[in-house]
Design an enzyme around this catalytic site. Structure first.
Site, PDB file in Angstrom:
ATOM      1  N   THR A  58     152.106  47.931  39.919  1.00 45.75           N
ATOM      2  CA  THR A  58     150.941  47.182  40.390  1.00 45.75           C
ATOM      3  C   THR A  58     149.774  47.306  39.407  1.00 45.75           C
ATOM      4  O   THR A  58     149.161  46.314  39.013  1.00 45.75           O
ATOM      5  CB  THR A  58     150.527  47.676  41.797  1.00 45.75           C
ATOM      6  OG1 THR A  58     151.643  47.500  42.677  1.00 45.75           O
ATOM      7  CG2 THR A  58     149.335  46.902  42.337  1.00 45.75           C
ATOM      8  N   ASP A 116     155.578  43.469  42.663  1.00 51.97           N
ATOM      9  CA  ASP A 116     156.612  44.386  43.160  1.00 51.97           C
ATOM     10  C   ASP A 116     158.045  43.856  43.277  1.00 51.97           C
ATOM     11  O   ASP A 116     158.983  44.602  43.075  1.00 51.97           O
ATOM     12  CB  ASP A 116     156.182  44.906  44.531  1.00 51.97           C
ATOM     13  CG  ASP A 116     156.877  46.188  44.921  1.00 51.97           C
ATOM     14  OD1 ASP A 116     156.855  47.139  44.128  1.00 51.97           O
ATOM     15  OD2 ASP A 116     157.443  46.244  46.021  1.00 51.97           O
TER      16      ASP A 116
HETATM   17  N1  LIG Z   1     149.472  56.228  32.507  1.00 56.85           N
HETATM   18  C1  LIG Z   1     149.483  55.646  33.691  1.00 56.85           C
HETATM   19  N2  LIG Z   1     150.103  54.455  33.867  1.00 56.85           N
HETATM   20  C2  LIG Z   1     150.135  53.872  35.065  1.00 56.85           C
HETATM   21  N3  LIG Z   1     149.559  54.361  36.172  1.00 56.85           N
HETATM   22  C3  LIG Z   1     148.912  55.533  36.072  1.00 56.85           C
HETATM   23  C4  LIG Z   1     148.853  56.228  34.833  1.00 56.85           C
HETATM   24  N4  LIG Z   1     148.154  57.356  35.029  1.00 56.85           N
HETATM   25  C5  LIG Z   1     147.800  57.385  36.319  1.00 56.85           C
HETATM   26  N5  LIG Z   1     148.229  56.289  36.971  1.00 56.85           N
HETATM   27  C6  LIG Z   1     148.036  56.020  38.412  1.00 56.85           C
HETATM   28  O1  LIG Z   1     149.320  55.965  39.010  1.00 56.85           O
HETATM   29  C7  LIG Z   1     149.340  55.039  40.074  1.00 56.85           C
HETATM   30  C8  LIG Z   1     150.382  53.962  39.820  1.00 56.85           C
HETATM   31  O2  LIG Z   1     150.582  53.309  41.044  1.00 56.85           O
HETATM   32  P1  LIG Z   1     151.030  51.810  41.227  1.00 56.85           P
HETATM   33  O3  LIG Z   1     150.563  50.968  40.102  1.00 56.85           O
HETATM   34  O4  LIG Z   1     150.613  51.414  42.598  1.00 56.85           O
HETATM   35  O5  LIG Z   1     152.588  52.003  41.168  1.00 56.85           O
HETATM   36  P2  LIG Z   1     153.743  51.079  41.744  1.00 56.85           P
HETATM   37  O6  LIG Z   1     153.178  49.722  41.941  1.00 56.85           O
HETATM   38  O7  LIG Z   1     154.797  51.136  40.688  1.00 56.85           O
HETATM   39  O8  LIG Z   1     154.162  51.734  43.020  1.00 56.85           O
HETATM   40  C9  LIG Z   1     147.954  54.440  40.173  1.00 56.85           C
HETATM   41  O9  LIG Z   1     147.248  55.141  41.151  1.00 56.85           O
HETATM   42  C10 LIG Z   1     147.398  54.674  38.757  1.00 56.85           C
HETATM   43  O10 LIG Z   1     146.004  54.800  38.738  1.00 56.85           O
HETATM   44  C1  LIG Z   2     155.531  49.925  49.298  1.00 55.34           C
HETATM   45  C2  LIG Z   2     156.350  50.464  48.471  1.00 55.34           C
HETATM   46  O1  LIG Z   2     156.360  50.095  47.147  1.00 55.34           O
HETATM   47  P1  LIG Z   2     155.618  50.572  45.826  1.00 55.34           P
HETATM   48  O2  LIG Z   2     155.209  51.996  46.042  1.00 55.34           O
HETATM   49  O3  LIG Z   2     156.653  50.411  44.785  1.00 55.34           O
HETATM   50  O4  LIG Z   2     154.419  49.697  45.594  1.00 55.34           O
HETATM   51  C3  LIG Z   2     157.339  51.381  48.996  1.00 55.34           C
HETATM   52  O5  LIG Z   2     158.175  51.851  48.222  1.00 55.34           O
HETATM   53  O6  LIG Z   2     157.311  51.626  50.216  1.00 55.34           O
HETATM   54 MN   LIG Z   3     153.188  48.644  43.729  1.00 60.69          MN
END
Ligand SMILES: Nc1ncnc2c1ncn2[C@@H]1O[C@H](COP(=O)(O)OP(=O)(O)O)[C@@H](O)[C@H]1O
Ligand SMILES: C=C(OP(=O)(O)O)C(=O)O
Ligand SMILES: [Mn+2]
Length: 538
Positions: A250, A264
């Site tokens: 994200t 996602d």
């Molecule tokens: N180097 C980095 N690259 C990406 N995210 C990072 C990094 N360091 C810290 N973060 C934090 O990690 C989290 C990544 O979450 P998110 O983007 O929601 O992951 P996903 O969508 O894959 O579940 C965020 O809170 C972001 O601020």
């Molecule tokens: C909402 C979810 O997705 P993500 O953390 O990859 O954003 C999850 O895994 O429940």
């Molecule tokens: Mn996400």
């Protein structure tokens, strides 16, 4: 659609009672219902300073994989990947008895929300999904996250392809006798095209539930179905970012230089990449306007905060006392730069995000074709705290296709369909560590963003390179705007032998994990492209 037709549909499903039916409520109606003084317990929502509404999701603040079942019957017996872990089997009888509980729960409601949505941007592959819920903010959540049909599309919605009945207020008293994990349940019946939920209020079960269904139907039609975010540049260049929860899908796809396709869940068909969803679900722990301006700005009226601590109407993103998995959902148009409908052409850059808690993986590696397959099947990362019940600190894990929890078919179905598309369109793959290195700290978002820029503008391909032994990965030694001394992970340790020791441990985990794919010649062939404990002689 007329309410009389909806009431008939509910009756056909077995939901009959003295309730008011609210069909596809507007955001204004949802808001009024959420903040109504009649709400009890976790139904209650609170308005915050940004205009977003904030709720608590109850006992469950993340998904509950151990309570997730799929009915094993003639439709699913030979198609679903019954791995004993992700897709737990149950019977039509047990499903029927849990469904009864959910129907009885809803029959007692004063109000039922029926929300018709699409999952999937394209008419030929989307699922028409109907959500039936009694909690206003759950209706809000699915309105944010799924694709909102136009008035015309709603008039012509017809029969749903899949229905989700959420009875989160009920639990299953017979779970022990039925051999289930607990009184909570998330169950799918593909013959009835039905998902039922009891015990957990967490919206992620509905979101990821329908993702799992797309992961079933699309690969069977030869399309890639992917747990990734996607964006597109001015020139139509599409990039995909695969990764488990918390690895940065994200965050990194919200790039002010590019247009967001989705954060996602995506498919890839003969015309290109398309989103399944109509919204984003961002983590907000430690969110700051400075580091993540796009996500910060998306938190406004119609956005829905979950499990964030709110003091006098002000959200405190630094407070993880309810959960580390604090979230916000918002309709995709809360991000300024988007493409609508959410689709674009074929992907050229594929990024695998891995948050390595061991501090072994380089911040970026350039993968060849075999490595692209190998690392996709491995899906090495760490599960980060919060998104799944019981995970409280980073835990190394191998999650095939970077989304094991949502794979309904055998992992090779996802690698075959993806690698096929990559080869067809000449896409290149990169492995990016968004986790830790030898400093004991997480690689900075600033460095990761500069790495992503170098992947997207191609400068990484022309950078000077070296080979990292044991992990058997090729890395650039210099990249524009990336801090010096971090690209080779060995340089981040006081003593490179510390890295080596950890690398050997991680390599042996990779090798052991990959044994499951070595029963075919294709799988065996890939071993040479993975980590190696012995010096390679060739
Ligand atoms: N180097 C980095 N690259 C990406 N995210 C990072 C990094 N360091 C810290 N973060 C934090 O990690 C989290 C990544 O979450 P998110 O983007 O929601 O992951 P996903 O969508 O894959 O579940 C965020 O809170 C972001 O601020
Ligand atoms: C909402 C979810 O997705 P993500 O953390 O990859 O954003 C999850 O895994 O429940
Ligand atoms: Mn996400």
């Amino acid at each position: 659609m007329k309410n009389t037709k909806i009431i008939q549909d509910l009756e056909k499903l077995g939901i009959k009672g003295n309730f008011e039916v609210v069909y596809n409520p507007s955001y204004e109606e949802l808001y009024q219902a959420e903040v109504s003084s009649e709400n009890q317990g976790f139904e209650k929502a609170e308005l915050t300073e940004s205009g977003a509404v904030s709720v608590k999701t109850g006992i469950f603040t993340g998904r509950s994989p151990k309570d997730r079942y799929i009915v094993q019957d003639d439709v699913t017996r030979d198609t679903i990947f019954w791995d004993g872990k992700v897709n737990l089997p149950t019977t039509a009888e047990i499903f029927g008895s849990c469904k009864e509980l959910v129907l009885n729960q809803l029959a007692e409601s004063k109000k039922i929300y029926v929300v018709d949505t699409f999952c999937g941007t394209n008419a030929d592959t989307r699922l028409k999904v109907r959500f039936i819920v009694e909690v206003a903010w759950q209706a809000h959540f699915v309105t944010n996250m799924f694709i909102r049909p136009s008035h015309y599309e709603l008039e012509n919605f017809g029969e749903p392809d899949f229905t989700v009945i959420n009875g989160s207020k009920t639990t299953n008293p017979n779970w022990e006798a039925q051999g289930l994990n607990s009184e909570n349940f998330i169950m799918f019946n593909l013959t009835e095209k039905l998902q039922i939920i009891g015990g957990t209020w967490y919206g992620g079960e509905m979101k990821k539930g329908m993702f799992a269904m797309m992961n079933y139907y699309l690969p069977l039609k030869g399309m890639a179905s992917m747990h990734c975010s996607a964006n597109v540049g001015e020139k139509g260049d599409v990039a995909l970012f695969f990764g488990l929860s918390g690895t940065g899908k994200t965050t990194l796809s919200a790039d002010p230089k590019r247009y967001l396709i989705g954060d996602d869940e995506h498919g890839w068909d003969n015309n290109g990449v398309f989103n399944y969803e109509g919204g984003c679900y961002a983590k907000v722990i430690d969110l700051s306007e400075e580091k993540e301006p796009d996500i910060f700005a998306a938190i406004k009226r119609d956005a829905l905060l979950e499990n964030v601590v709110v003091n006098n109407g002000v959200a405190d993103y630094t407070d993880g006392s309810i959960t580390e998995n604090t979230r916000v959902s918002y309709p995709i148009y809360h991000i300024n730069k988007i493409v609508l409908p959410s689709k674009a052409g074929h992907a050229k850059k594929i990024v695998y995000l891995s948050a390595d808690a061991f501090g072994v993986l380089p911040p970026v590696s350039i993968l060849n074709e075999d490595q692209a397959q190998y690392h996709f099947l491995c899906g090495y990362t760490s599960k980060l705290a919060g998104t799944e019940r019981g995970i409280t600190e980073p835990q190394p894990s191998f999650s095939p296709a970077f989304g094991e929890a949502f794979l309904t078919l055998h992992p090779t179905m996802y690698s075959k369909t993806l690698i096929g598309k990559m080869q067809e369109h000449g896409a290149k793959a990169y492995l990016v560590n968004t986790g830790w290195n030898g400093t004991g700290k997480r690689i900075s978002l600033k460095d990761t963003r500069a790495i992503i820029d170098a992947i997207i503008d191609g400068s990484i391909d022309n950078a000077p390179k070296t080979q990292v032994p044991i992990m058997n990965l090729e890395i650039p030694t210099e990249l524009p705007n990336v801090s010096t001394g971090i690209l080779d992970p060995r340089d981040t340790y006081e003593n490179a032998s510390e890295w080596e020791e950890k690398a050997k441990d991680l390599a042996s985990r990779y090798i052991k994990n990959f044994e499951q794919y070595c029963d075919t010649e294709e799988g065996k062939k890939l071993v040479a492209s993975g980590p190696q404990l012995q010096e390679q002689t060739i």
